[in-house]
Write a protein that holds these residues in place. Structure first.
Motif, PDB file in Angstrom:
ATOM      1  N   TYR A   5       0.822  -1.213   0.000  1.00  0.00           N
ATOM      2  CA  TYR A   5       0.000   0.000   0.000  1.00  0.00           C
ATOM      3  C   TYR A   5       0.855   1.262   0.000  1.00  0.00           C
ATOM      4  N   MET A   6       2.166   1.097  -0.032  1.00  0.00           N
ATOM      5  CA  MET A   6       3.068   2.244  -0.060  1.00  0.00           C
ATOM      6  C   MET A   6       3.450   2.523  -1.497  1.00  0.00           C
ATOM      7  N   ARG A   7       2.563   3.191  -2.215  1.00  0.00           N
ATOM      8  CA  ARG A   7       2.761   3.455  -3.642  1.00  0.00           C
ATOM      9  C   ARG A   7       3.773   4.572  -3.852  1.00  0.00           C
ATOM     10  N   THR A   8       4.409   4.525  -5.014  1.00  0.00           N
ATOM     11  CA  THR A   8       5.321   5.607  -5.378  1.00  0.00           C
ATOM     12  C   THR A   8       5.243   5.837  -6.882  1.00  0.00           C
ATOM     13  N   ASN A   9       5.087   7.087  -7.288  1.00  0.00           N
ATOM     14  CA  ASN A   9       5.010   7.463  -8.695  1.00  0.00           C
ATOM     15  C   ASN A   9       5.933   8.649  -8.941  1.00  0.00           C
ATOM     16  N   THR A  10       6.666   8.599 -10.042  1.00  0.00           N
ATOM     17  CA  THR A  10       7.518   9.723 -10.422  1.00  0.00           C
ATOM     18  C   THR A  10       7.410   9.937 -11.926  1.00  0.00           C
ATOM     19  N   PHE A  11       7.089  11.158 -12.317  1.00  0.00           N
ATOM     20  CA  PHE A  11       6.976  11.509 -13.734  1.00  0.00           C
ATOM     21  C   PHE A  11       8.026  12.568 -14.042  1.00  0.00           C
ATOM     22  N   LYS A  12       8.891  12.246 -15.015  1.00  0.00           N
ATOM     23  CA  LYS A  12       9.952  13.168 -15.410  1.00  0.00           C
ATOM     24  C   LYS A  12       9.748  13.571 -16.861  1.00  0.00           C
ATOM     25  N   THR A  13       9.723  14.862 -17.110  1.00  0.00           N
ATOM     26  CA  THR A  13       9.620  15.343 -18.486  1.00  0.00           C
ATOM     27  C   THR A  13       9.958  16.823 -18.545  1.00  0.00           C
ATOM     28  N   GLY A  14      10.503  17.244 -19.661  1.00  0.00           N
ATOM     29  CA  GLY A  14      10.762  18.653 -19.907  1.00  0.00           C
ATOM     30  C   GLY A  14      11.589  19.346 -18.851  1.00  0.00           C
ATOM     31  N   GLY A  15      12.450  18.596 -18.172  1.00  0.00           N
ATOM     32  CA  GLY A  15      13.289  19.194 -17.140  1.00  0.00           C
ATOM     33  C   GLY A  15      12.664  19.235 -15.765  1.00  0.00           C
ATOM     34  N   ALA A  16      11.425  18.765 -15.640  1.00  0.00           N
ATOM     35  CA  ALA A  16      10.724  18.767 -14.351  1.00  0.00           C
ATOM     36  C   ALA A  16      10.607  17.346 -13.812  1.00  0.00           C
ATOM     37  N   ILE A  17      10.603  17.228 -12.479  1.00  0.00           N
ATOM     38  CA  ILE A  17      10.392  15.949 -11.811  1.00  0.00           C
ATOM     39  C   ILE A  17       9.187  16.089 -10.894  1.00  0.00           C
ATOM     40  N   MET A  18       8.152  15.304 -11.165  1.00  0.00           N
ATOM     41  CA  MET A  18       6.924  15.336 -10.381  1.00  0.00           C
ATOM     42  C   MET A  18       6.761  14.016  -9.656  1.00  0.00           C
ATOM     43  N   THR A  19       6.673  14.068  -8.334  1.00  0.00           N
ATOM     44  CA  THR A  19       6.630  12.837  -7.556  1.00  0.00           C
ATOM     45  C   THR A  19       5.759  13.022  -6.322  1.00  0.00           C
ATOM     46  N   ASP A  20       5.723  11.995  -5.463  1.00  0.00           N
ATOM     47  CA  ASP A  20       4.926  12.049  -4.240  1.00  0.00           C
ATOM     48  C   ASP A  20       5.311  13.283  -3.418  1.00  0.00           C
ATOM     49  N   PRO A  21       4.359  13.924  -2.736  1.00  0.00           N
ATOM     50  CA  PRO A  21       2.954  13.535  -2.564  1.00  0.00           C
ATOM     51  C   PRO A  21       1.999  14.078  -3.632  1.00  0.00           C
ATOM     52  N   LEU A  22       2.502  14.566  -4.750  1.00  0.00           N
ATOM     53  CA  LEU A  22       1.614  15.028  -5.816  1.00  0.00           C
ATOM     54  C   LEU A  22       0.687  13.893  -6.263  1.00  0.00           C
ATOM     55  N   ASN A  23      -0.527  14.258  -6.602  1.00  0.00           N
ATOM     56  CA  ASN A  23      -1.498  13.274  -7.084  1.00  0.00           C
ATOM     57  C   ASN A  23      -1.285  13.075  -8.583  1.00  0.00           C
ATOM     58  N   ILE A  24      -0.850  11.869  -8.977  1.00  0.00           N
ATOM     59  CA  ILE A  24      -0.549  11.564 -10.374  1.00  0.00           C
ATOM     60  C   ILE A  24      -1.488  10.460 -10.858  1.00  0.00           C
ATOM     61  N   VAL A  25      -2.258  10.766 -11.889  1.00  0.00           N
ATOM     62  CA  VAL A  25      -3.223   9.832 -12.473  1.00  0.00           C
ATOM     63  C   VAL A  25      -2.708   9.441 -13.854  1.00  0.00           C
ATOM     64  N   PHE A  26      -2.809   8.151 -14.203  1.00  0.00           N
ATOM     65  CA  PHE A  26      -2.280   7.755 -15.513  1.00  0.00           C
ATOM     66  C   PHE A  26      -3.010   6.568 -16.105  1.00  0.00           C
ATOM     67  N   SER A  27      -2.903   6.490 -17.426  1.00  0.00           N
ATOM     68  CA  SER A  27      -3.379   5.355 -18.211  1.00  0.00           C
ATOM     69  C   SER A  27      -2.293   5.055 -19.235  1.00  0.00           C
ATOM     70  N   VAL A  28      -1.656   3.894 -19.101  1.00  0.00           N
ATOM     71  CA  VAL A  28      -0.516   3.542 -19.950  1.00  0.00           C
ATOM     72  C   VAL A  28      -0.818   2.237 -20.689  1.00  0.00           C
ATOM     73  N   PRO A  29      -1.317   2.320 -21.926  1.00  0.00           N
ATOM     74  CA  PRO A  29      -1.578   1.098 -22.696  1.00  0.00           C
ATOM     75  C   PRO A  29      -0.294   0.562 -23.331  1.00  0.00           C
ATOM     76  N   PHE A  30      -0.292  -0.739 -23.629  1.00  0.00           N
ATOM     77  CA  PHE A  30       0.825  -1.350 -24.345  1.00  0.00           C
ATOM     78  C   PHE A  30       0.301  -2.542 -25.150  1.00  0.00           C
ATOM     79  N   GLY A  31       1.005  -2.885 -26.225  1.00  0.00           N
ATOM     80  CA  GLY A  31       0.543  -3.987 -27.056  1.00  0.00           C
ATOM     81  C   GLY A  31       1.534  -4.338 -28.147  1.00  0.00           C
ATOM     82  N   ASP A  32       1.297  -5.512 -28.790  1.00  0.00           N
ATOM     83  CA  ASP A  32       2.253  -6.018 -29.778  1.00  0.00           C
ATOM     84  C   ASP A  32       1.861  -5.702 -31.211  1.00  0.00           C
TER      85      ASP A  32
END
Length: 279
Positions: A5-32
């Motif tokens: 239950y100890m989740r951790t999310n980090t989003f890095k882009t454009g020179g910025a690092i966004m991580t906990d405790p920021l609320n980060i919502v995502f949908s990441v599809p993948f396929g062949d």
């Protein structure tokens, strides 16, 4: 897996690092398949200075999981950012693709000599697109006896050559894969209730693809597989081989497609859902 239950999310882009405790919502599809996946990542209540500093068309990496078991679930390019208000929340939406701009837009004009192998051309094109080589293991390493003239966008050229070699083609986490339809990547993943399996696997019928990657129309050309849901697992992605154990199902399977999904802090939606077929 501990600390579930100890989740951790980090989003890095454009020179910025966004991580906990920021609320980060995502949908990441993948396929062949060869289509470029579009990923949407929402970050709540970023500072204006952070939003303004982020430049599009730069690398984007999303790391997710749990304190002692996390990793990259997406690597690609940020294409668009947009900020809107919902009540008291300021939500910035980042839209990304899982390949490079060079892969989708760059035009190549080049002529290869007689007897050039397809694998050589694919590696050159991957390099020109700024993609890593995930796996180029062609069912037929087609030899262009009369040489090969390239004139077009890299993505289309790669698809053409993969078709000549009867290989499936996809990009995943910044790397290109061109391999046999049934080949997978064995990372030694064991999936069970003890390692995060949620509910019993749901039986499905997966359409078998022909040597050109097209779906076959004959109903007999279908294979039974399963749809499974697990606590978010960064190791599960396209073509990964898993050992699946549940009350009703036991065996070795290959992941064909799926999605990593989170509805944000405090939500019950924090899982990986995927479809698997016998390996």
């Amino acid at each position: 897996m501990s600390n579930l239950y100890m989740r951790t999310n980090t989003f890095k882009t454009g020179g910025a690092i966004m991580t906990d405790p920021l609320n980060i919502v995502f949908s990441v599809p993948f396929g062949d398949d060869a289509e470029v996946d579009v990923v949407e990542i929402k970050v709540y209540n970023l500072k204006d200075s952070t939003i303004n500093s982020i430049v599009t068309n730069t690398k984007a990496i999303l790391n997710a999981g749990y304190i002692d078991e996390n990793g990259v679930i997406f690597e690609g390019v940020l294409k668009k950012k947009e900020t809107n208000w919902e009540g008291l929340d300021k939500i910035t939406t980042f839209k990304c693709i899982d390949s490079s701009d060079d892969y989708t837009k760059t035009v190549i004009k080049k002529t290869y000599a007689r007897n050039t192998k397809a694998s050589v051309i694919l590696k050159d094109l991957a390099s020109a697109a700024g993609l890593q080589i995930g796996d180029i293991d062609l069912p037929i390493d087609f030899v262009y006896r009369s040489g090969k003239v390239l004139n077009g966008k890299i993505k289309a050229l790669v698809a053409e050559i993969a078709k000549d070699c009867k290989a499936k083609l996809y990009v995943n986490k910044g790397a290109i894969f061109a391999r046999e339809q049934a080949k997978g990547t064995n990372l030694g993943l064991d999936i069970s209730k003890e390692t995060g399996l949620i509910d019993e696997p749901e039986e499905i019928e997966e359409e078998v693809k022909d040597e050109k990657g097209s779906k076959l129309k004959n109903d007999k050309k279908k294979i039974k597989g399963y749809k499974i849901k697990v606590l978010l697992n960064h190791g599960i992605t396209t073509d990964v081989i898993i050992k699946l154990t549940s009350r009703k199902v036991s065996g070795v399977f290959r992941v064909t497609k799926g999605e990593h999904k989170s509805d944000g802090n405090g939500s019950n939606t924090y899982y990986t859902e995927c479809e698997v077929v016998p390996a």
